[in-house]
Every structure is written in structure tokens, then in C-alpha cells.
Design an enzyme around this catalytic site. Structure first.
Site, short mmCIF file in Angstrom:
data_model
loop_
_atom_site.label_atom_id
_atom_site.label_comp_id
_atom_site.label_asym_id
_atom_site.label_seq_id
_atom_site.Cartn_x
_atom_site.Cartn_y
_atom_site.Cartn_z
CG ASN A 192 13.06 28.92 24.14
OD1 ASN A 192 12.11 30.17 23.16
ND2 ASN A 192 13.83 30.30 24.28
CE LYS A 214 16.98 29.49 23.54
NZ LYS A 214 18.75 29.64 23.32
CG HIS A 248 14.93 33.60 26.42
ND1 HIS A 248 16.73 34.23 25.99
CD2 HIS A 248 15.31 31.62 26.70
CE1 HIS A 248 17.20 32.48 26.30
NE2 HIS A 248 16.34 31.95 26.71
CD GLU A 299 18.85 33.24 22.75
OE1 GLU A 299 17.29 33.17 22.39
OE2 GLU A 299 19.38 32.93 23.96
CD GLU A 319 16.78 29.53 29.95
OE1 GLU A 319 16.68 28.16 29.65
OE2 GLU A 319 16.55 31.08 29.01
N GLY A 328 23.22 28.01 25.14
CA GLY A 328 23.95 27.51 23.50
C GLY A 328 25.11 27.48 23.52
CB SER A 342 24.29 23.81 27.63
OG SER A 342 24.85 25.35 27.01
#
Ligand code: 13P
Length: 248
Positions: A9, A11, A94, A96, A166, A172, A211
Site C-alpha cells: 500500500n 499511500k 483503511h 487512515e 491492521e 507506521g 510495520s
């Protein structure tokens, strides 16, 4: 046996030049990887990704999708547009998108439905915030996120999907869930689906994201209910991404 999928991904990262270099690097090293591989690119680079990856073993897709097919929805990209560029995957839900763009469980479910309607494989992301894990409600959160999909589309719809667990606190941050922590939630997800349809539960690929890198992928992917990874930061360098593909 479920196949292992390693999906990148990207991003909000990349340029024409960096994407060309990244994919050239991945393609050059791919022969040693025996796993399914895909990349999810920013919309605007999908035609470039198509040009580079057509005829190769690497799949590709988008990082989101509009729940609508067409009309007055400024800035949106529909499933039929993604199919026009032969995308195979669309990430939906996701964290985010959920946190920064206020997408609710119901919005994610509509996007999931839109992806399937257009023959794209949704990669459905689920996962808890740090506070939710600390409160001990991880399973409730993941369950609620899955129920939104099951209520709208039925459990059978998950047979044509990929799920990505996730944990938001691991994205991250360099803090990976331990293989056992991840396995526990993956087993919970599969168990929940199995109560409704054992066949679907057995087939659905459940990826771990948060991660993942070349050093921890092997242990994570060795867990019985972890069928690969959704990779953020480490999907942006060919060497790092290949190390994960090889671990799979
Ligand atoms: P990182 O691998 O950078 O933690 O990101 C994970 C992720 O959000 C993939 O969708």
C-alpha cells in the site's frame, strides 16, 4: 491451502520516476518469490502501473474506491474506472480513511460492495486503536467492522475478498504486533466467519498489516491464520519489499 499474498500500500507516495524504478526493481527480483504479490497505487499512477505490470505476475489496484458508479461526486473514482485500467484490487476501510477522512463502517461496506460489483477484489482493512486494545475491546471493534460488511453483503461475499487486520497502533510506528497477538485476532476473525460459513472462513485470506518488514515477516507469516501482509513503508523500496515477498 490458502495462498500467501503480499500487497504493498503505497499511500500518498511516489512519482513517475520512483514508481518506474520501484517496479523495475521488484520485477527484477521477483523470480525468487513464490507468493502472490500486488501493489496498491495512488489513483493517478494506476495507468503507469498498468503499463509496467501488464503481462507480469504482479497484480495491482487502488487504495480506495467510490461507493458510487457515476454522477456528481467531485474528486471520486469509481469501480468501473478502475476496471478500465484493469485493476484487480481495491483497498477499503483503511484506518487512515476511517480516521482522517471520517469513513464509517457503513461507508466501508458500500465501498466493499462497489468493488465486488465491478469485479475487483476488496482488501477490507479492520483493526483497533491503541485505546481500544488497552480497553480490551479489540474483538468487539473488529467484529463490528466485519458485521457492517456481512449485514450489507452477506458472509458469502467475503469469499471474493481479502481481509487485512491492521492494528492502528502498529501502522507506521515500527511497533509490530507480536506474531501471537496478530494470530489471536486472525483466529478470532476466521472463527467469527466460520460460525456463519465454514467454507468461506477456510478460504478467505487474512493479511496482517502494521510495520511488517523483512526481519519480522517470516515469523508473522508462519502463523496458521496469517496469510500474508499488507505493507506500507517497506513496500516503497524494492529491496525491502522483496525481502518480505521472499519471507513469504
Ligand atoms: P506500515 O507497514 O508502514 O506500518 O503501514 C501498514 C499499512 O497501513 C498498510 O496498509
Amino acid at each position: 491451502m490458502r495462498r500467501i499474498l503480499v500487497a504493498g500500500n503505497w499511500k500518498l507516495n511516489g512519482s513517475k520516476q520512483s514508481i518506474q524504478e520501484l517496479l523495475d526493481g521488484i520485477l527484477a527480483g521477483m523470480s525468487e518469490a513464490k507468493t502472490d504479490v500486488a501493489v496498491c497505487a495512488p489513483y493517478i499512477y494506476i495507468p503507469l502501473v498498468q503499463e509496467i505490470l501488464t503481462g507480469t505476475a504482479i497484480g495491482y489496484g487502488s487504495q480506495s474506491i467510490s461507493e458510487n458508479d457515476s454522477g456528481a461526486f467531485t474528486g471520486e473514482i469509481s469501480g468501473s474506472m478502475l476496471k478500465d485500467f484493469e485493476c484487480q484490487y481495491a483497498i477499503v476501510g483503511h484506518s487512515e480513511r476511517r480516521t482522517l477522512f471520517c469513513e464509517k463502517d457503513e461507508d466501508t461496506a458500500k465501498k466493499f460492495a462497489a468493488a465486488r460489483k465491478h469485479g475487483l477484489t476488496p482488501i477490507l482493512c479492520v483493526g483497533e486503536l491503541l485505546e481500544e486494545r488497552e480497553e480490551g475491546i479489540t474483538e468487539d471493534v473488529v467484529s463490528r467492522q466485519l458485521d457492517a460488511i456481512i449485514d450489507l453483503e452477506g458472509v458469502e461475499a467475503l469469499a471474493d475478498a481479502v481481509i487485512a487486520y491492521e492494528p492502528v497502533w502498529a501502522i507506521g510506528t515500527g511497533k509490530t504486533a507480536s506474531p501471537q497477538q496478530a494470530q489471536d485476532v486472525h483466529a478470532f476473525i476466521r472463527g467469527k466467519i466460520a460460525k456463519l460459513n465454514a467454507d468461506v472462513a477456510d478460504k478467505v485470506q487474512i493479511l496482517y498489516g502494521g510495520s511488517v518488514n523483512g526481519a519480522n515477516a517470516n515469523e508473522l507469516f508462519a502463523m496458521p491464520d496469517i496469510d500474508g501482509g499488507l505493507i506500507g513503508g517497506a513496500s516503497l523500496k524494492a529491496e525491502d519489499f522483496l525481502a518480505i515477498c521472499k519471507a513469504a
